[in-house]
Design a protein around this motif. Sequence first.
Motif, mmCIF file in Angstrom:
data_model
loop_
_atom_site.group_PDB
_atom_site.id
_atom_site.type_symbol
_atom_site.label_atom_id
_atom_site.label_comp_id
_atom_site.label_asym_id
_atom_site.label_seq_id
_atom_site.Cartn_x
_atom_site.Cartn_y
_atom_site.Cartn_z
ATOM 1 N N ARG A 59 17.380 55.680 10.868
ATOM 2 C CA ARG A 59 18.616 55.067 11.391
ATOM 3 C C ARG A 59 19.337 54.289 10.291
ATOM 4 O O ARG A 59 20.567 54.324 10.201
ATOM 5 C CB ARG A 59 18.298 54.129 12.566
ATOM 6 C CG ARG A 59 17.759 54.792 13.807
ATOM 7 C CD ARG A 59 18.659 55.849 14.399
ATOM 8 N NE ARG A 59 19.891 55.286 14.940
ATOM 9 C CZ ARG A 59 20.880 56.020 15.476
ATOM 10 N NH1 ARG A 59 20.776 57.341 15.504
ATOM 11 N NH2 ARG A 59 21.957 55.458 15.960
ATOM 12 N N ARG B 97 20.964 56.781 7.937
ATOM 13 C CA ARG B 97 22.120 57.391 8.607
ATOM 14 C C ARG B 97 23.303 56.416 8.618
ATOM 15 O O ARG B 97 24.461 56.806 8.352
ATOM 16 C CB ARG B 97 21.728 57.791 10.032
ATOM 17 C CG ARG B 97 22.874 58.071 10.997
ATOM 18 C CD ARG B 97 23.722 59.262 10.624
ATOM 19 N NE ARG B 97 24.913 59.322 11.450
ATOM 20 C CZ ARG B 97 25.008 59.984 12.598
ATOM 21 N NH1 ARG B 97 23.976 60.659 13.042
ATOM 22 N NH2 ARG B 97 26.122 59.979 13.284
ATOM 23 N N CYS C 118 25.024 56.250 5.312
ATOM 24 C CA CYS C 118 25.831 57.439 5.012
ATOM 25 C C CYS C 118 27.203 57.392 5.677
ATOM 26 O O CYS C 118 28.138 58.054 5.209
ATOM 27 C CB CYS C 118 25.097 58.702 5.462
ATOM 28 S SG CYS C 118 23.759 59.216 4.378
ATOM 29 N N ILE D 164 24.039 63.980 6.397
ATOM 30 C CA ILE D 164 22.738 63.556 5.886
ATOM 31 C C ILE D 164 21.665 64.596 6.201
ATOM 32 O O ILE D 164 21.548 65.074 7.328
ATOM 33 C CB ILE D 164 22.345 62.173 6.446
ATOM 34 C CG1 ILE D 164 21.001 61.717 5.851
ATOM 35 C CG2 ILE D 164 22.312 62.155 7.967
ATOM 36 C CD1 ILE D 164 20.668 60.257 6.159
ATOM 37 N N CYS E 213 13.058 62.341 13.012
ATOM 38 C CA CYS E 213 14.228 62.317 12.139
ATOM 39 C C CYS E 213 15.487 62.758 12.888
ATOM 40 O O CYS E 213 16.572 62.200 12.676
ATOM 41 C CB CYS E 213 13.997 63.201 10.918
ATOM 42 S SG CYS E 213 12.886 62.466 9.697
ATOM 43 N N GLY F 40 19.073 60.565 13.901
ATOM 44 C CA GLY F 40 20.449 60.914 13.554
ATOM 45 C C GLY F 40 20.624 61.874 12.403
ATOM 46 O O GLY F 40 21.742 62.026 11.888
ATOM 47 N N ALA F 41 19.559 62.564 11.987
ATOM 48 C CA ALA F 41 19.690 63.531 10.895
ATOM 49 C C ALA F 41 20.604 64.680 11.298
ATOM 50 O O ALA F 41 20.530 65.183 12.421
ATOM 51 C CB ALA F 41 18.321 64.075 10.510
ATOM 52 N N ASP F 42 21.473 65.090 10.375
ATOM 53 C CA ASP F 42 22.308 66.271 10.600
ATOM 54 C C ASP F 42 21.538 67.547 10.265
ATOM 55 O O ASP F 42 21.805 68.605 10.829
ATOM 56 C CB ASP F 42 23.565 66.213 9.722
ATOM 57 C CG ASP F 42 24.466 65.050 10.080
ATOM 58 O OD1 ASP F 42 24.908 64.992 11.229
ATOM 59 O OD2 ASP F 42 24.713 64.196 9.210
#
Length: 329
Positions: A187, A190, A193, A198, A220, A224-226
Amino acid sequence: MDMTETSHTAQLPQVSEPRNPGMALDLDWVRAAQANRSAIERRAATLPGRRSVKKDYQAAWLLKAISCIDLTTLSGDDTAARVRRLCAKARQPVRPDLLQALGIEGLRVGAVCVYHDMIAPAVAALEGSGIPVAAVSTGFPAGLSPFPLRVAEIGESVKAGAGEIDIVISRRHVLEGNWQALYDEMRSFRAACGTTHIKAILATGELGTLRNVARASLVCMMGGADFIKTSTGKEAVNATLPVSLVMIRAIRDYHERSGYRIGYKPAGGISKAKDALTYLALIKEELGDRWLQPDLFRFGASSLLGDIERQLEHHVTGAYSVAYRHAIG
């Protein structure tokens, strides 16, 4: 294959997909995640033999693979000149005569991946191309620098013009089962970024078990990982098909529960065109065609492009050429 469509989708994922906002950490879901190693390895072992494409179909799949490559240089002796050469290859990944023979225009790679110090020359070299610069961050590759410095490093790379940030997680959180710490870390990264895309690097070769890979993938994504990514490329074991199967099934589960599509990036050790075809087949079977676009799938590679170009020349001319005819800078 409509490569015009491909070139248009070689952009940041949040442009074409609602961005994953993450969710509250669901420890019940995380702890319920398991991995049947024997079944996973059996499924992975059968894929190369069952999924084989030839002739024009193979050429089309290889062109697709090129559009999904994060062309990478992460060496201690990187220079601005080397990065500029790599960016020139990113703009023109296949010799023009081969593309003309294949009837293809507008082919580009997915991104160029560099260390922070090389962001400026990469951004300048890629200006107007639509190809983003990805920067590795957070104490890459070990991720053991002081936490405030790792967060600050993200901010500096964003400020320098990076359109994507590849962060490395703290492996100890996974090995200790400290999922709250991993979630909080993700978090924070994220948030640092902001609107910049990310990718979370799990360093799967150092996580011990496939179950840990599954659980780290979920945490992950909740954070909020893309994208989730296998490796830094610096570990003893990098991307493998069993690990990929575990991670993309976690992506599928997350999409079913949340509605958000998370990207996947295998990195390290993928250097042959035939391996790229196998990974693409796995993605198609497990996640479907939507994930076969560069906004949701990337290869972390450099030498892979040279081998693909050799295979394309063989397709066009019927003969293999020497490697120096397909230099990647």
